[in-house]
Structures are given as C-alpha cells and as structure tokens.
Scaffold this motif. Structure first.
Motif, PDB file in Angstrom:
ATOM      1  N   GLN A   3    -129.279  67.312  52.731  1.00  0.00           N
ATOM      2  CA  GLN A   3    -129.725  66.222  53.585  1.00  0.00           C
ATOM      3  C   GLN A   3    -129.790  66.620  55.052  1.00  0.00           C
ATOM      4  O   GLN A   3    -130.292  65.876  55.870  1.00  0.00           O
ATOM      5  CB  GLN A   3    -128.803  65.020  53.407  1.00  0.00           C
ATOM      6  N   ILE A   4    -129.293  67.802  55.387  1.00  0.00           N
ATOM      7  CA  ILE A   4    -129.334  68.271  56.768  1.00  0.00           C
ATOM      8  C   ILE A   4    -130.659  68.976  56.983  1.00  0.00           C
ATOM      9  O   ILE A   4    -131.043  69.848  56.208  1.00  0.00           O
ATOM     10  CB  ILE A   4    -128.147  69.225  57.065  1.00  0.00           C
ATOM     11  N   LYS A   5    -131.358  68.626  58.035  1.00  0.00           N
ATOM     12  CA  LYS A   5    -132.699  69.165  58.280  1.00  0.00           C
ATOM     13  C   LYS A   5    -132.688  70.191  59.402  1.00  0.00           C
ATOM     14  O   LYS A   5    -131.723  70.338  60.142  1.00  0.00           O
ATOM     15  CB  LYS A   5    -133.662  68.016  58.641  1.00  0.00           C
ATOM     16  N   GLY A   6    -133.785  70.898  59.518  1.00  0.00           N
ATOM     17  CA  GLY A   6    -133.995  71.826  60.622  1.00  0.00           C
ATOM     18  C   GLY A   6    -133.137  73.074  60.516  1.00  0.00           C
ATOM     19  O   GLY A   6    -132.720  73.492  59.433  1.00  0.00           O
ATOM     20  N   GLU A   7    -132.896  73.683  61.673  1.00  0.00           N
ATOM     21  CA  GLU A   7    -132.140  74.937  61.724  1.00  0.00           C
ATOM     22  C   GLU A   7    -130.733  74.781  61.163  1.00  0.00           C
ATOM     23  O   GLU A   7    -130.220  75.674  60.486  1.00  0.00           O
ATOM     24  CB  GLU A   7    -132.073  75.458  63.166  1.00  0.00           C
ATOM     25  N   GLU A   8    -130.093  73.633  61.414  1.00  0.00           N
ATOM     26  CA  GLU A   8    -128.747  73.397  60.895  1.00  0.00           C
ATOM     27  C   GLU A   8    -128.758  73.365  59.364  1.00  0.00           C
ATOM     28  O   GLU A   8    -127.883  73.920  58.709  1.00  0.00           O
ATOM     29  CB  GLU A   8    -128.176  72.094  61.446  1.00  0.00           C
ATOM     30  N   GLY A   9    -129.777  72.734  58.798  1.00  0.00           N
ATOM     31  CA  GLY A   9    -129.906  72.679  57.342  1.00  0.00           C
ATOM     32  C   GLY A   9    -130.119  74.056  56.740  1.00  0.00           C
ATOM     33  O   GLY A   9    -129.535  74.396  55.706  1.00  0.00           O
ATOM     34  N   ILE A  10    -130.955  74.856  57.398  1.00  0.00           N
ATOM     35  CA  ILE A  10    -131.210  76.217  56.920  1.00  0.00           C
ATOM     36  C   ILE A  10    -129.932  77.039  56.987  1.00  0.00           C
ATOM     37  O   ILE A  10    -129.594  77.777  56.052  1.00  0.00           O
ATOM     38  CB  ILE A  10    -132.347  76.874  57.737  1.00  0.00           C
ATOM     39  N   HIS A  11    -129.189  76.898  58.088  1.00  0.00           N
ATOM     40  CA  HIS A  11    -127.920  77.617  58.237  1.00  0.00           C
ATOM     41  C   HIS A  11    -126.930  77.194  57.139  1.00  0.00           C
ATOM     42  O   HIS A  11    -126.273  78.042  56.522  1.00  0.00           O
ATOM     43  CB  HIS A  11    -127.324  77.378  59.625  1.00  0.00           C
ATOM     44  N   CYS A  12    -126.817  75.891  56.896  1.00  0.00           N
ATOM     45  CA  CYS A  12    -125.902  75.395  55.854  1.00  0.00           C
ATOM     46  C   CYS A  12    -126.309  75.914  54.478  1.00  0.00           C
ATOM     47  O   CYS A  12    -125.458  76.339  53.690  1.00  0.00           O
ATOM     48  CB  CYS A  12    -125.868  73.875  55.853  1.00  0.00           C
ATOM     49  N   ARG A  13    -127.621  75.890  54.186  1.00  0.00           N
ATOM     50  CA  ARG A  13    -128.113  76.395  52.903  1.00  0.00           C
ATOM     51  C   ARG A  13    -127.774  77.875  52.752  1.00  0.00           C
ATOM     52  O   ARG A  13    -127.261  78.303  51.730  1.00  0.00           O
ATOM     53  CB  ARG A  13    -129.627  76.197  52.795  1.00  0.00           C
ATOM     54  N   ASN A  14    -128.054  78.651  53.786  1.00  0.00           N
ATOM     55  CA  ASN A  14    -127.801  80.089  53.711  1.00  0.00           C
ATOM     56  C   ASN A  14    -126.310  80.399  53.568  1.00  0.00           C
ATOM     57  O   ASN A  14    -125.924  81.314  52.843  1.00  0.00           O
ATOM     58  CB  ASN A  14    -128.388  80.799  54.927  1.00  0.00           C
ATOM     59  N   THR A  15    -125.469  79.619  54.245  1.00  0.00           N
ATOM     60  CA  THR A  15    -124.021  79.802  54.129  1.00  0.00           C
ATOM     61  C   THR A  15    -123.555  79.474  52.715  1.00  0.00           C
ATOM     62  O   THR A  15    -122.768  80.222  52.122  1.00  0.00           O
ATOM     63  CB  THR A  15    -123.288  78.924  55.162  1.00  0.00           C
ATOM     64  N   SER A  16    -124.046  78.371  52.161  1.00  0.00           N
ATOM     65  CA  SER A  16    -123.675  77.987  50.791  1.00  0.00           C
ATOM     66  C   SER A  16    -124.124  79.040  49.783  1.00  0.00           C
ATOM     67  O   SER A  16    -123.375  79.406  48.871  1.00  0.00           O
ATOM     68  CB  SER A  16    -124.288  76.633  50.421  1.00  0.00           C
ATOM     69  N   ILE A  17    -125.336  79.549  49.953  1.00  0.00           N
ATOM     70  CA  ILE A  17    -125.851  80.565  49.035  1.00  0.00           C
ATOM     71  C   ILE A  17    -125.030  81.849  49.152  1.00  0.00           C
ATOM     72  O   ILE A  17    -124.730  82.502  48.153  1.00  0.00           O
ATOM     73  CB  ILE A  17    -127.356  80.808  49.269  1.00  0.00           C
ATOM     74  N   ALA A  18    -124.654  82.210  50.365  1.00  0.00           N
ATOM     75  CA  ALA A  18    -123.828  83.416  50.556  1.00  0.00           C
ATOM     76  C   ALA A  18    -122.480  83.267  49.843  1.00  0.00           C
ATOM     77  O   ALA A  18    -122.004  84.205  49.192  1.00  0.00           O
ATOM     78  CB  ALA A  18    -123.623  83.688  52.046  1.00  0.00           C
ATOM     79  N   HIS A  19    -121.867  82.077  49.929  1.00  0.00           N
ATOM     80  CA  HIS A  19    -120.600  81.828  49.225  1.00  0.00           C
ATOM     81  C   HIS A  19    -120.798  81.890  47.716  1.00  0.00           C
ATOM     82  O   HIS A  19    -119.976  82.474  47.002  1.00  0.00           O
ATOM     83  CB  HIS A  19    -120.008  80.476  49.617  1.00  0.00           C
ATOM     84  N   LEU A  20    -121.875  81.283  47.224  1.00  0.00           N
ATOM     85  CA  LEU A  20    -122.142  81.296  45.791  1.00  0.00           C
ATOM     86  C   LEU A  20    -122.341  82.722  45.297  1.00  0.00           C
ATOM     87  O   LEU A  20    -121.764  83.121  44.278  1.00  0.00           O
ATOM     88  CB  LEU A  20    -123.366  80.440  45.462  1.00  0.00           C
ATOM     89  N   LYS A  21    -123.129  83.515  46.020  1.00  0.00           N
ATOM     90  CA  LYS A  21    -123.341  84.912  45.626  1.00  0.00           C
ATOM     91  C   LYS A  21    -122.016  85.675  45.623  1.00  0.00           C
ATOM     92  O   LYS A  21    -121.739  86.433  44.695  1.00  0.00           O
ATOM     93  CB  LYS A  21    -124.346  85.600  46.555  1.00  0.00           C
ATOM     94  N   ALA A  22    -121.199  85.482  46.642  1.00  0.00           N
ATOM     95  CA  ALA A  22    -119.906  86.172  46.708  1.00  0.00           C
ATOM     96  C   ALA A  22    -119.014  85.762  45.538  1.00  0.00           C
ATOM     97  O   ALA A  22    -118.356  86.612  44.919  1.00  0.00           O
ATOM     98  CB  ALA A  22    -119.213  85.879  48.040  1.00  0.00           C
ATOM     99  N   ASN A  23    -118.993  84.460  45.210  1.00  0.00           N
ATOM    100  CA  ASN A  23    -118.180  83.979  44.096  1.00  0.00           C
ATOM    101  C   ASN A  23    -118.659  84.582  42.769  1.00  0.00           C
ATOM    102  O   ASN A  23    -117.855  84.968  41.923  1.00  0.00           O
ATOM    103  CB  ASN A  23    -118.195  82.457  44.022  1.00  0.00           C
TER     104      ASN A  23
END
Length: 119
Positions: A3-23
C-alpha cells in the motif's frame, strides 16, 4: 508494504524481497542461490521454479529443522499491530484469538498450518 507508493514503496518492496531471499538461501533453497529478479515495474523478470525438496523446505516451519532458522517471513511481513480481521473459523484454526495481531503473526500461523499439511 504493497500500500506504500512511490520511492518509499519500492524501497520497502526491495527490502522485503532481500529478507525473503536471505531467509530462503539460509535454508539452502536452490543450493543457497535462490534469486528473485524483478522488472523495473515490480513484476517477475523470470518465472520461479522449485523442485519438490526445495518446496518442502520452504513450507516447513522453522522449528522442524535441526539448525536454527528464522521464520521464512521474518523481515518480510509487517509487525505493526493491526485489527484481527480473520473469520471466526480461521481465528480458531490459526489459534489467533486476540482482537489485534500483526501481518507477521497472522501469516506465520497460517503458513505454519499449511506446512503441517505436508509433513
């Protein structure tokens, strides 16, 4: 984070994906070389395919391993308190009866019960 848009949303998505990949990589999925490649618009660049063993490793709850792993959704799902919107039957099945919970708690409990179906 969806639900977060713009650059903040992209940053949150990328952070979540990085955590998922690491897990996933910590559990040895794809021999520790699991990747998620995204297009600039956020869609998958390549399909993700898993063999049966990797799929089972993903659905197994963390406590079923001899090695201590973080829950698969650790760092991926929000831990901010939210109103528990699960139906009465899902609340009972997931053993989440509180009026407030978090996405992480709800998703982890549901995920746990899905994993138990395959063990």
């Amino acid at each position: 984070t969806s639900q977060i848009k713009g650059e903040e949303g992209i940053h949150c998505r990328n952070t979540s994906i990085a955590h998922l990949k690491a897990n996933l990589n910590s559990r040895g999925v794809k021999s520790g070389q699991f990747t998620i490649d995204l297009e600039p618009n956020g869609s998958l660049r390549y399909p993700i395919s898993l063999n049966k063993t990797d799929a089972l490793v993903i659905v197994c709850p963390a406590e079923f391993f001899e090695v201590s792993y973080a829950p698969i959704l650790h760092g991926v799902s929000s831990t901010q308190p939210i109103t528990n919107i699960l139906s009465a039957k899902l609340k009972q099945a997931a053993e989440i009866n509180a009026n407030t919970t978090s996405e992480f708690e709800m998703e982890t409990q549901l995920y746990y019960h899905i994993g138990m179906m395959y063990l």
